[in-house]
Write an enzyme that holds these catalytic residues in place. Sequence first.
Site, PDB file in Angstrom:
ATOM      1  N   SER A 176       0.835  -1.198   0.000  1.00  0.00           N
ATOM      2  CA  SER A 176       0.000   0.000   0.000  1.00  0.00           C
ATOM      3  C   SER A 176       0.875   1.256   0.000  1.00  0.00           C
ATOM      4  CB  SER A 176      -0.972  -0.038   1.184  1.00  0.00           C
ATOM      5  OG  SER A 176      -1.987   0.926   1.024  1.00  0.00           O
ATOM      6  N   ASP A 224      -8.562  -2.702  -7.133  1.00  0.00           N
ATOM      7  CA  ASP A 224      -8.028  -2.455  -5.794  1.00  0.00           C
ATOM      8  C   ASP A 224      -9.108  -1.870  -4.885  1.00  0.00           C
ATOM      9  OD1 ASP A 224      -5.136  -1.910  -4.301  1.00  0.00           O
ATOM     10  OD2 ASP A 224      -6.690  -0.465  -3.754  1.00  0.00           O
ATOM     11  N   HIS A 228      -6.599  -5.909  -1.621  1.00  0.00           N
ATOM     12  CA  HIS A 228      -5.628  -4.843  -1.358  1.00  0.00           C
ATOM     13  C   HIS A 228      -4.559  -5.407  -0.432  1.00  0.00           C
ATOM     14  CE1 HIS A 228      -4.142  -0.727  -0.968  1.00  0.00           C
ATOM     15  NE2 HIS A 228      -4.069  -0.916   0.333  1.00  0.00           N
TER      16      HIS A 228
END
Length: 466
Positions: free
Chosen positions: A201, A297, A364
Amino acid sequence: MKGAAISVWGLLWCVVGVAALSRSVDGFDDLSAKESLLSRLETDDTSASPANQLMVPLTLIHGAAAKGAVCLDGTPPGYHLHRGSGSGVNSWIIHLEGGGWCDTVRNCVIRKTTHRGSSKFMEKQLNFTGILSNKAEENPDFFNWNRVKLRYCDGASFAGEGLDEANQLNFRGQRIWSAAMEELMAQGMKNAEQALLSGCSAGGLASILHCDEFGDLFPKTTKVKCLSDAGMFLDAIDVGGGRTLRSMFKGVVSLQGVEKNLPNTCTSQMDPTSCFFPQNLVANIKTPMFLLNAAYDVWQIHQSLASSIADPHGYWKDCKENHAQCNESQIQFLQDFRDQMLNAINVFSKSEQNGLFINSCFAHCQSEKQDTWFADDSPVIAKKAIAVSVGDWFLERTTVKAVDCAYPCDKSCHDLVFNDVTSSLEISQSTRLTPTVLTLLSTSVPLFLTSSNAHHCSNFISNKLP
Protein backbone atom coordinates in the site's frame (compact mmCIF):
# COMPACT_ATOMS: atom_id res chain seq x y z
CA MET A 1 -16.31 -14.75 30.52
CA LYS A 2 -16.45 -11.42 32.34
CA GLY A 3 -13.01 -10.43 30.99
CA ALA A 4 -14.00 -11.49 27.50
CA ALA A 5 -17.18 -9.43 27.66
CA ILE A 6 -15.21 -6.37 28.76
CA SER A 7 -12.79 -6.87 25.86
CA VAL A 8 -15.62 -7.14 23.35
CA TRP A 9 -17.37 -4.02 24.61
CA GLY A 10 -14.07 -2.14 24.78
CA LEU A 11 -13.34 -3.08 21.19
CA LEU A 12 -16.80 -2.04 20.00
CA TRP A 13 -16.68 1.32 21.76
CA CYS A 14 -13.16 1.97 20.45
CA VAL A 15 -14.09 1.13 16.86
CA VAL A 16 -17.17 3.35 17.00
CA GLY A 17 -15.14 6.14 18.59
CA VAL A 18 -12.40 5.97 16.01
CA ALA A 19 -14.98 5.98 13.21
CA ALA A 20 -16.70 9.00 14.74
CA LEU A 21 -13.38 10.75 15.24
CA SER A 22 -12.33 10.28 11.64
CA ARG A 23 -15.72 11.53 10.47
CA SER A 24 -15.94 14.52 12.80
CA VAL A 25 -12.37 15.71 12.34
CA ASP A 26 -11.33 14.88 8.81
CA GLY A 27 -14.56 13.90 7.08
CA PHE A 28 -16.24 10.56 6.70
CA ASP A 29 -13.71 9.42 4.11
CA ASP A 30 -10.56 10.19 6.09
CA LEU A 31 -8.08 8.35 3.92
CA SER A 32 -5.48 7.49 6.54
CA ALA A 33 -8.09 6.12 8.95
CA LYS A 34 -9.62 3.89 6.28
CA GLU A 35 -6.19 2.76 5.10
CA SER A 36 -5.26 1.92 8.67
CA LEU A 37 -8.39 -0.22 9.10
CA LEU A 38 -8.03 -2.02 5.78
CA SER A 39 -4.35 -2.61 6.34
CA ARG A 40 -4.95 -4.15 9.75
CA LEU A 41 -7.73 -6.40 8.49
CA GLU A 42 -5.55 -7.67 5.69
CA THR A 43 -2.25 -8.16 7.47
CA ASP A 44 -3.14 -9.65 10.85
CA ASP A 45 -3.17 -13.40 10.25
CA THR A 46 -4.72 -15.74 12.78
CA SER A 47 -4.52 -18.92 10.74
CA ALA A 48 -1.71 -20.24 12.93
CA SER A 49 -2.12 -21.10 16.57
CA PRO A 50 -0.29 -18.80 19.03
CA ALA A 51 2.33 -21.49 19.56
CA ASN A 52 3.11 -21.52 15.83
CA GLN A 53 3.17 -17.76 15.33
CA LEU A 54 6.49 -16.01 14.76
CA MET A 55 6.37 -12.96 17.02
CA VAL A 56 9.24 -10.60 16.21
CA PRO A 57 10.19 -7.80 18.65
CA LEU A 58 10.39 -4.10 17.83
CA THR A 59 13.84 -2.49 17.68
CA LEU A 60 14.05 1.29 17.93
CA ILE A 61 16.78 3.15 16.02
CA HIS A 62 17.99 5.21 18.95
CA GLY A 63 20.75 6.97 17.01
CA ALA A 64 18.23 8.22 14.47
CA ALA A 65 17.02 11.19 16.53
CA ALA A 66 20.44 12.83 16.39
CA LYS A 67 20.09 12.85 12.62
CA GLY A 68 16.57 14.27 12.76
CA ALA A 69 15.17 10.93 11.61
CA VAL A 70 12.05 10.81 13.77
CA CYS A 71 8.37 9.96 13.60
CA LEU A 72 5.72 12.67 13.34
CA ASP A 73 5.79 13.20 17.12
CA GLY A 74 9.60 13.21 17.42
CA THR A 75 10.03 9.64 18.70
CA PRO A 76 12.63 7.33 17.10
CA PRO A 77 11.60 5.06 14.22
CA GLY A 78 11.69 1.29 14.51
CA TYR A 79 11.81 -2.04 12.74
CA HIS A 80 11.35 -5.77 13.34
CA LEU A 81 14.17 -8.10 12.24
CA HIS A 82 14.16 -11.90 12.12
CA ARG A 83 17.56 -13.28 11.22
CA GLY A 84 18.15 -15.59 8.29
CA SER A 85 19.79 -18.98 8.45
CA GLY A 86 21.48 -21.57 6.28
CA SER A 87 21.53 -20.65 2.59
CA GLY A 88 19.61 -17.42 3.36
CA VAL A 89 22.04 -15.95 5.88
CA ASN A 90 23.32 -13.38 3.33
CA SER A 91 19.95 -12.61 1.73
CA TRP A 92 17.68 -9.79 2.91
CA ILE A 93 14.06 -8.67 2.52
CA ILE A 94 13.17 -5.16 3.69
CA HIS A 95 9.40 -4.79 3.83
CA LEU A 96 7.99 -1.27 4.17
CA GLU A 97 4.83 -0.99 6.24
CA GLY A 98 1.81 0.77 4.73
CA GLY A 99 -0.94 2.81 6.32
CA GLY A 100 -2.16 5.76 4.27
CA TRP A 101 -0.92 9.34 4.41
CA CYS A 102 -1.67 12.58 6.22
CA ASP A 103 -2.23 15.59 4.01
CA THR A 104 -3.34 18.25 6.50
CA VAL A 105 -1.94 19.53 9.79
CA ARG A 106 -5.05 18.36 11.62
CA ASN A 107 -4.81 14.91 10.07
CA CYS A 108 -1.12 14.60 10.99
CA VAL A 109 -1.73 15.83 14.56
CA ILE A 110 -4.25 13.02 15.04
CA ARG A 111 -1.96 10.52 13.34
CA LYS A 112 0.89 11.20 15.77
CA THR A 113 -1.27 9.87 18.62
CA THR A 114 -1.25 6.43 16.95
CA HIS A 115 1.34 3.83 15.98
CA ARG A 116 1.33 5.33 12.48
CA GLY A 117 2.86 8.55 13.78
CA SER A 118 4.72 7.58 16.95
CA SER A 119 6.86 4.66 18.07
CA LYS A 120 5.41 5.12 21.57
CA PHE A 121 2.26 3.39 20.35
CA MET A 122 3.78 0.76 18.07
CA GLU A 123 3.17 -2.90 18.83
CA LYS A 124 6.13 -4.35 20.73
CA GLN A 125 5.90 -7.53 18.67
CA LEU A 126 4.51 -8.37 15.22
CA ASN A 127 3.50 -11.73 13.78
CA PHE A 128 5.53 -12.43 10.63
CA THR A 129 3.42 -14.16 7.96
CA GLY A 130 3.29 -14.32 4.17
CA ILE A 131 6.44 -12.95 2.60
CA LEU A 132 7.90 -12.57 6.11
CA SER A 133 7.17 -16.13 7.27
CA ASN A 134 10.07 -18.36 8.38
CA LYS A 135 8.37 -21.57 7.22
CA ALA A 136 9.25 -23.15 3.87
CA GLU A 137 5.70 -24.41 3.45
CA GLU A 138 4.41 -20.82 3.78
CA ASN A 139 7.17 -18.86 2.07
CA PRO A 140 9.08 -21.25 -0.21
CA ASP A 141 11.81 -18.96 -1.58
CA PHE A 142 12.39 -16.41 1.19
CA PHE A 143 11.67 -18.29 4.44
CA ASN A 144 15.30 -18.43 5.62
CA TRP A 145 16.32 -14.92 4.54
CA ASN A 146 16.90 -12.03 6.94
CA ARG A 147 13.42 -10.51 6.99
CA VAL A 148 12.75 -6.96 8.16
CA LYS A 149 9.57 -4.95 8.57
CA LEU A 150 10.30 -1.22 8.69
CA ARG A 151 7.57 0.61 10.60
CA TYR A 152 5.78 3.54 8.99
CA CYS A 153 5.38 6.64 11.15
CA ASP A 154 5.81 9.66 8.88
CA GLY A 155 2.64 9.71 6.73
CA ALA A 156 4.34 10.44 3.37
CA SER A 157 5.64 7.05 2.19
CA PHE A 158 9.09 7.66 3.74
CA ALA A 159 9.58 10.69 1.46
CA GLY A 160 8.90 13.87 3.46
CA GLU A 161 11.40 16.52 4.56
CA GLY A 162 10.10 19.37 6.70
CA LEU A 163 9.17 20.61 10.14
CA ASP A 164 6.10 22.33 11.57
CA GLU A 165 7.32 23.68 14.90
CA ALA A 166 4.04 25.39 15.74
CA ASN A 167 2.16 22.09 15.66
CA GLN A 168 5.12 19.96 16.76
CA LEU A 169 5.08 17.87 13.59
CA ASN A 170 8.20 16.27 12.16
CA PHE A 171 8.00 15.45 8.47
CA ARG A 172 11.12 13.30 8.30
CA GLY A 173 10.20 10.30 6.19
CA GLN A 174 13.26 10.55 3.94
CA ARG A 175 15.55 10.76 6.96
CA ILE A 176 13.84 7.74 8.52
CA TRP A 177 14.50 5.81 5.31
CA SER A 178 18.17 6.82 5.30
CA ALA A 179 18.71 6.10 9.00
CA ALA A 180 17.00 2.71 8.72
CA MET A 181 19.14 1.70 5.75
CA GLU A 182 22.29 2.78 7.59
CA GLU A 183 21.23 0.78 10.63
CA LEU A 184 20.45 -2.35 8.62
CA MET A 185 23.69 -2.14 6.65
CA ALA A 186 25.48 -2.13 10.00
CA GLN A 187 23.36 -5.12 11.07
CA GLY A 188 24.84 -7.17 8.23
CA MET A 189 22.92 -6.10 5.13
CA LYS A 190 26.16 -4.68 3.68
CA ASN A 191 27.22 -8.30 3.11
CA ALA A 192 24.04 -9.20 1.24
CA GLU A 193 24.36 -11.40 -1.82
CA GLN A 194 20.65 -10.90 -2.55
CA ALA A 195 18.32 -8.10 -1.42
CA LEU A 196 14.63 -7.41 -2.05
CA LEU A 197 12.87 -4.18 -1.10
CA SER A 198 9.13 -4.75 -0.76
CA GLY A 199 6.17 -2.89 0.67
CA CYS A 200 2.38 -2.86 0.86
CA SER A 201 0.00 0.00 0.00
CA ALA A 202 1.65 3.28 1.09
CA GLY A 203 4.68 1.06 1.67
CA GLY A 204 4.26 -0.27 -1.87
CA LEU A 205 4.42 3.30 -3.15
CA ALA A 206 7.51 3.81 -0.96
CA SER A 207 9.20 0.76 -2.49
CA ILE A 208 8.74 2.41 -5.90
CA LEU A 209 9.98 5.81 -4.71
CA HIS A 210 13.07 4.31 -3.04
CA CYS A 211 13.82 1.39 -5.35
CA ASP A 212 16.84 2.89 -7.11
CA GLU A 213 18.16 4.35 -3.84
CA PHE A 214 18.01 0.85 -2.41
CA GLY A 215 19.85 -0.55 -5.42
CA ASP A 216 22.59 2.06 -5.06
CA LEU A 217 23.40 0.82 -1.54
CA PHE A 218 24.97 -2.35 -2.86
CA PRO A 219 27.85 -3.34 -5.13
CA LYS A 220 27.06 -4.54 -8.65
CA THR A 221 27.70 -8.13 -7.54
CA THR A 222 24.62 -8.09 -5.27
CA LYS A 223 21.32 -9.15 -6.83
CA VAL A 224 18.93 -6.32 -5.90
CA LYS A 225 15.27 -6.06 -6.85
CA CYS A 226 12.06 -4.39 -5.63
CA LEU A 227 8.46 -5.51 -5.10
CA SER A 228 5.48 -3.16 -4.86
CA ASP A 229 2.30 -4.74 -3.46
CA ALA A 230 -0.88 -2.67 -3.92
CA GLY A 231 1.23 0.41 -4.59
CA MET A 232 -0.04 1.31 -8.08
CA PHE A 233 -2.23 4.22 -7.04
CA LEU A 234 -3.70 5.77 -10.18
CA ASP A 235 -4.39 9.41 -10.92
CA ALA A 236 -7.90 8.43 -11.95
CA ILE A 237 -11.10 10.40 -12.48
CA ASP A 238 -13.61 9.45 -9.79
CA VAL A 239 -17.33 8.75 -10.18
CA GLY A 240 -18.12 12.43 -9.60
CA GLY A 241 -15.80 13.59 -12.37
CA GLY A 242 -13.11 14.86 -9.99
CA ARG A 243 -9.73 13.53 -8.85
CA THR A 244 -10.06 12.64 -5.17
CA LEU A 245 -6.68 10.97 -4.81
CA ARG A 246 -4.83 13.74 -6.66
CA SER A 247 -6.22 16.22 -4.15
CA MET A 248 -5.00 14.01 -1.30
CA PHE A 249 -1.53 13.52 -2.80
CA LYS A 250 -1.21 17.25 -3.51
CA GLY A 251 -1.73 17.91 0.18
CA VAL A 252 0.84 15.29 1.20
CA VAL A 253 3.49 16.56 -1.22
CA SER A 254 2.95 20.21 -0.28
CA LEU A 255 2.62 19.81 3.50
CA GLN A 256 5.47 17.37 4.01
CA GLY A 257 8.03 18.80 1.58
CA VAL A 258 8.11 15.69 -0.58
CA GLU A 259 9.03 17.47 -3.82
CA LYS A 260 12.77 17.63 -3.09
CA ASN A 261 12.91 13.84 -2.70
CA LEU A 262 11.05 12.93 -5.89
CA PRO A 263 12.99 11.62 -8.91
CA ASN A 264 14.40 14.36 -11.11
CA THR A 265 13.57 12.27 -14.17
CA CYS A 266 9.94 13.04 -13.37
CA THR A 267 9.99 16.50 -11.73
CA SER A 268 11.95 17.92 -14.65
CA GLN A 269 8.94 17.19 -16.84
CA MET A 270 5.86 17.12 -14.56
CA ASP A 271 4.44 18.82 -11.48
CA PRO A 272 5.42 17.37 -8.07
CA THR A 273 1.99 15.85 -7.35
CA SER A 274 2.08 13.92 -10.63
CA CYS A 275 5.50 12.60 -9.62
CA PHE A 276 4.03 11.05 -6.45
CA PHE A 277 1.89 8.80 -8.65
CA PRO A 278 3.62 5.51 -9.56
CA GLN A 279 2.29 5.56 -13.13
CA ASN A 280 4.70 8.43 -13.83
CA LEU A 281 7.66 6.72 -12.14
CA VAL A 282 7.80 2.99 -12.81
CA ALA A 283 8.96 3.15 -16.44
CA ASN A 284 12.12 5.04 -15.43
CA ILE A 285 13.22 2.84 -12.53
CA LYS A 286 16.57 1.19 -13.31
CA THR A 287 16.41 -1.52 -10.64
CA PRO A 288 14.35 -4.62 -11.55
CA MET A 289 10.84 -4.31 -10.10
CA PHE A 290 7.79 -6.53 -9.65
CA LEU A 291 4.29 -5.03 -9.51
CA LEU A 292 1.73 -7.04 -7.54
CA ASN A 293 -1.71 -5.47 -7.66
CA ALA A 294 -5.40 -6.30 -7.69
CA ALA A 295 -6.91 -4.84 -10.86
CA TYR A 296 -9.94 -3.77 -8.79
CA ASP A 297 -8.03 -2.45 -5.79
CA VAL A 298 -10.52 -2.19 -2.93
CA TRP A 299 -8.80 0.74 -1.24
CA GLN A 300 -8.84 2.76 -4.44
CA ILE A 301 -12.47 1.90 -5.14
CA HIS A 302 -13.52 2.99 -1.65
CA GLN A 303 -11.29 6.00 -1.16
CA SER A 304 -10.35 7.29 -4.61
CA LEU A 305 -12.97 6.28 -7.17
CA ALA A 306 -16.18 6.27 -5.13
CA SER A 307 -15.53 8.10 -1.88
CA SER A 308 -18.42 9.91 -0.23
CA ILE A 309 -16.94 13.14 -1.57
CA ALA A 310 -17.23 11.85 -5.13
CA ASP A 311 -20.52 10.06 -4.43
CA PRO A 312 -22.36 12.22 -1.86
CA HIS A 313 -25.74 10.57 -2.53
CA GLY A 314 -24.41 7.06 -2.01
CA TYR A 315 -25.24 5.62 -5.44
CA TRP A 316 -22.13 3.45 -5.16
CA LYS A 317 -22.70 2.34 -1.58
CA ASP A 318 -23.97 -1.19 -2.32
CA CYS A 319 -21.47 -1.74 -5.09
CA LYS A 320 -18.53 -0.72 -2.85
CA GLU A 321 -19.62 -3.04 -0.08
CA ASN A 322 -20.04 -6.05 -2.35
CA HIS A 323 -19.05 -6.06 -6.02
CA ALA A 324 -21.80 -8.61 -6.68
CA GLN A 325 -24.24 -5.71 -6.11
CA CYS A 326 -22.74 -3.51 -8.83
CA ASN A 327 -24.96 -2.68 -11.80
CA GLU A 328 -23.83 -2.91 -15.39
CA SER A 329 -22.65 0.69 -15.67
CA GLN A 330 -20.69 0.42 -12.41
CA ILE A 331 -18.99 -2.77 -13.58
CA GLN A 332 -18.07 -1.01 -16.80
CA PHE A 333 -16.58 1.89 -14.79
CA LEU A 334 -14.45 -0.61 -12.85
CA GLN A 335 -13.42 -2.35 -16.07
CA ASP A 336 -12.29 1.03 -17.38
CA PHE A 337 -10.24 1.47 -14.20
CA ARG A 338 -8.56 -1.89 -14.85
CA ASP A 339 -7.80 -0.76 -18.39
CA GLN A 340 -6.22 2.42 -17.03
CA MET A 341 -3.99 0.34 -14.77
CA LEU A 342 -2.87 -1.89 -17.61
CA ASN A 343 -2.18 1.14 -19.80
CA ALA A 344 -0.20 2.76 -16.97
CA ILE A 345 2.17 -0.18 -16.76
CA ASN A 346 2.45 -0.83 -20.48
CA VAL A 347 5.97 0.56 -20.92
CA PHE A 348 7.11 -0.92 -17.60
CA SER A 349 5.89 -4.37 -18.64
CA LYS A 350 7.99 -4.41 -21.82
CA SER A 351 11.25 -4.53 -19.86
CA GLU A 352 12.57 -8.08 -19.58
CA GLN A 353 13.88 -7.46 -16.04
CA ASN A 354 10.49 -6.45 -14.60
CA GLY A 355 7.70 -8.70 -13.35
CA LEU A 356 3.92 -8.52 -13.04
CA PHE A 357 1.08 -10.21 -11.19
CA ILE A 358 -2.13 -8.27 -11.85
CA ASN A 359 -5.09 -10.39 -10.77
CA SER A 360 -8.73 -9.48 -11.31
CA CYS A 361 -9.66 -9.48 -7.65
CA PHE A 362 -11.30 -7.04 -5.24
CA ALA A 363 -8.39 -7.02 -2.80
CA HIS A 364 -5.63 -4.84 -1.36
CA CYS A 365 -2.20 -6.10 -0.21
CA GLN A 366 -1.67 -9.77 -1.00
CA SER A 367 1.95 -10.44 0.04
CA GLU A 368 1.59 -10.02 3.80
CA LYS A 369 -1.27 -12.34 4.61
CA GLN A 370 -0.70 -16.08 4.40
CA ASP A 371 -3.94 -17.01 2.65
CA THR A 372 -3.18 -14.77 -0.34
CA TRP A 373 0.61 -15.16 -0.44
CA PHE A 374 0.93 -18.96 -0.41
CA ALA A 375 -1.66 -21.50 0.69
CA ASP A 376 -3.59 -24.43 -0.75
CA ASP A 377 -6.37 -22.11 -1.96
CA SER A 378 -4.45 -18.87 -2.52
CA PRO A 379 -5.08 -16.71 -5.62
CA VAL A 380 -3.44 -17.90 -8.81
CA ILE A 381 -2.92 -16.86 -12.40
CA ALA A 382 -2.33 -19.75 -14.80
CA LYS A 383 -2.26 -22.05 -11.75
CA LYS A 384 0.70 -20.20 -10.23
CA ALA A 385 0.44 -18.58 -6.76
CA ILE A 386 1.79 -15.13 -5.93
CA ALA A 387 4.71 -16.45 -3.84
CA VAL A 388 5.81 -18.79 -6.63
CA SER A 389 5.50 -16.01 -9.22
CA VAL A 390 7.60 -13.58 -7.17
CA GLY A 391 10.17 -16.30 -6.45
CA ASP A 392 10.40 -17.30 -10.12
CA TRP A 393 10.98 -13.68 -11.06
CA PHE A 394 13.52 -12.85 -8.36
CA LEU A 395 15.55 -16.04 -8.82
CA GLU A 396 15.19 -15.76 -12.61
CA ARG A 397 13.77 -19.22 -13.05
CA THR A 398 11.41 -17.81 -15.66
CA THR A 399 9.94 -14.54 -16.92
CA VAL A 400 6.77 -13.57 -15.04
CA LYS A 401 4.29 -11.24 -16.76
CA ALA A 402 1.03 -12.54 -15.30
CA VAL A 403 -2.03 -10.44 -16.18
CA ASP A 404 -5.43 -11.91 -15.36
CA CYS A 405 -8.48 -11.94 -17.61
CA ALA A 406 -11.11 -9.37 -16.66
CA TYR A 407 -13.69 -9.86 -13.89
CA PRO A 408 -15.49 -12.19 -13.30
CA CYS A 409 -13.29 -14.93 -14.79
CA ASP A 410 -10.96 -15.53 -11.80
CA LYS A 411 -12.48 -17.93 -9.26
CA SER A 412 -9.38 -18.08 -7.02
CA CYS A 413 -9.70 -14.54 -5.63
CA HIS A 414 -9.94 -13.79 -1.92
CA ASP A 415 -12.18 -10.78 -2.40
CA LEU A 416 -13.00 -8.29 0.35
CA VAL A 417 -16.72 -7.87 0.88
CA PHE A 418 -18.34 -5.40 3.30
CA ASN A 419 -21.67 -6.48 4.78
CA ASP A 420 -23.76 -3.35 5.37
CA VAL A 421 -26.13 -5.02 7.84
CA THR A 422 -23.42 -5.11 10.52
CA SER A 423 -20.67 -3.26 8.69
CA SER A 424 -18.61 -6.42 8.94
CA LEU A 425 -15.89 -7.37 6.54
CA GLU A 426 -15.81 -10.78 4.92
CA ILE A 427 -13.29 -12.56 2.75
CA SER A 428 -14.95 -14.11 -0.28
CA GLN A 429 -13.28 -16.87 -2.21
CA SER A 430 -15.23 -17.40 -5.41
CA THR A 431 -18.80 -17.83 -4.11
CA ARG A 432 -17.84 -19.00 -0.62
CA LEU A 433 -17.86 -16.34 2.12
CA THR A 434 -15.82 -16.74 5.28
CA PRO A 435 -16.49 -14.04 7.89
CA THR A 436 -13.64 -12.57 9.87
CA VAL A 437 -13.98 -12.08 13.61
CA LEU A 438 -14.17 -8.30 13.32
CA THR A 439 -17.63 -6.78 13.27
CA LEU A 440 -18.03 -3.02 13.45
CA LEU A 441 -21.02 -1.21 14.86
CA SER A 442 -22.76 1.24 12.57
CA THR A 443 -20.89 4.55 12.51
CA SER A 444 -24.18 6.39 12.93
CA VAL A 445 -23.77 6.00 16.71
CA PRO A 446 -23.01 9.54 17.97
CA LEU A 447 -19.91 8.77 20.06
CA PHE A 448 -16.82 10.96 19.85
CA LEU A 449 -13.24 10.21 20.77
CA THR A 450 -10.74 12.90 21.65
CA SER A 451 -7.34 12.92 19.96
CA SER A 452 -5.67 12.77 23.38
CA ASN A 453 -6.94 9.26 24.06
CA ALA A 454 -7.19 7.97 20.49
CA HIS A 455 -3.97 6.05 20.98
CA HIS A 456 -5.57 3.95 23.74
CA CYS A 457 -8.05 2.56 21.22
CA SER A 458 -5.29 2.12 18.66
CA ASN A 459 -3.33 0.03 21.18
CA PHE A 460 -6.47 -1.79 22.32
CA ILE A 461 -7.31 -2.81 18.76
CA SER A 462 -3.68 -3.78 18.07
CA ASN A 463 -3.58 -5.97 21.17
CA LYS A 464 -7.08 -7.42 21.06
CA LEU A 465 -7.72 -8.00 17.39
CA PRO A 466 -6.35 -11.24 15.89
